[in-house]
Design an enzyme around this catalytic site. Structure first.
Site, PDB file in Angstrom:
ATOM      1  N   LYS A 166      27.994  55.524  -7.979  1.00  0.00           N
ATOM      2  CA  LYS A 166      29.214  55.940  -8.669  1.00  0.00           C
ATOM      3  C   LYS A 166      29.166  55.531 -10.139  1.00  0.00           C
ATOM      4  O   LYS A 166      29.380  56.359 -11.040  1.00  0.00           O
ATOM      5  CB  LYS A 166      30.439  55.316  -8.000  1.00  0.00           C
ATOM      6  N   ASP A 220      34.739  58.820  -6.545  1.00  0.00           N
ATOM      7  CA  ASP A 220      35.670  57.696  -6.542  1.00  0.00           C
ATOM      8  C   ASP A 220      36.683  57.921  -5.423  1.00  0.00           C
ATOM      9  O   ASP A 220      36.538  58.822  -4.600  1.00  0.00           O
ATOM     10  CB  ASP A 220      36.340  57.541  -7.901  1.00  0.00           C
TER      11      ASP A 220
END
Length: 221
Positions: free
Chosen positions: A122, A140
């Site tokens: 991420k 996310d």
């Protein structure tokens, strides 16, 4: 409607409803500042991170100053951030790796980025998309929740969701998908009590259709 047609409709509505330009919700002026801010943002709201980094980036002005930071002092500097002790350790380790192994430059390859302490896919994808404009998908909490609600993935693991979306979305939508979905997740498709009646996706959202079905009287099902 096929999944590809459904996806195309979703992307069209996103582009109509939200800006196509990349909008990072974390404040930064350099690639390393964004890297630090993203490490801090794990399980923490961006607004709180921005409060901390406002003074943090004035105190530590470059990668070398973070590399030379005193651990206990840095921990105190970011104390209001969750998991501040581990994050302080990771930031110092990452700064040292970048100084010693990458000539002070934040890497531009995901294989190198995920070697850094506290950096997963991420965080790496945030850097690739926002700094280097390399097509990448950031999974996310908003992307995970809403992509599942829209039926674009059935997975819960962020890496599997990332690959599902990479296979499904056109490459030119990868970067902006995240920022558009964050905006949608903050304003309408919230984790609790989503504002489905105000949602522009109401006619094409499996999550809302399922909710409507659940609320129908038993005799109409």
């Amino acid at each position: 409607m096929t999944l590809k047609e459904h996806t195309k409709q979703i992307l069209k509505i996103l582009d109509i409803s939200y800006p196509k330009d990349i909008k990072c919700y974390l404040n930064y002026t350099t690639p390393f500042e964004l890297l630090v801010a993203t490490i801090l943002s794990a399980q923490c709201k961006d607004d709180r991170v921005n409060v901390v980094t406002e003074s943090l980036f004035k105190k530590y002005t470059d990668t070398v100053s973070f590399a030379n930071a005193d651990l206990e002092e840095l921990q105190q500097d970011i104390k209001i951030i969750g998991f501040h002790k581990n994050k302080a350790q990771n930031i110092i380790k990452t700064a040292n790796m970048i100084v010693n192994e990458y000539n002070g430059q934040v890497p531009d390859k995901i294989e190198d980025l995920i070697r850094l302490a506290g950096v997963g896919r991420k965080t790496a994808n945030v850097i690739l998309g926002n700094i280097y404009k390399i097509p990448s998908i950031v999974v996310d909490t908003h992307v995970k929740r809403i992509s599942n609600r829209w039926g674009l993935t059935k997975n819960e693991d962020p890496t599997k969701i990332e690959y599902d979306l990479m296979n499904l979305l056109p490459k030119d939508h990868w970067i902006r998908y995240n920022t558009q979905v964050i905006a949608h997740g903050r304003n309408i498709c919230t984790a609790r009590n989503p504002k489905c009646k105000q949602c522009m996706f109401i006619t094409s959202c499996p999550y809302e259709i399922l909710n409507l079905y659940k609320n129908l009287p038993d005799e109409t099902k």
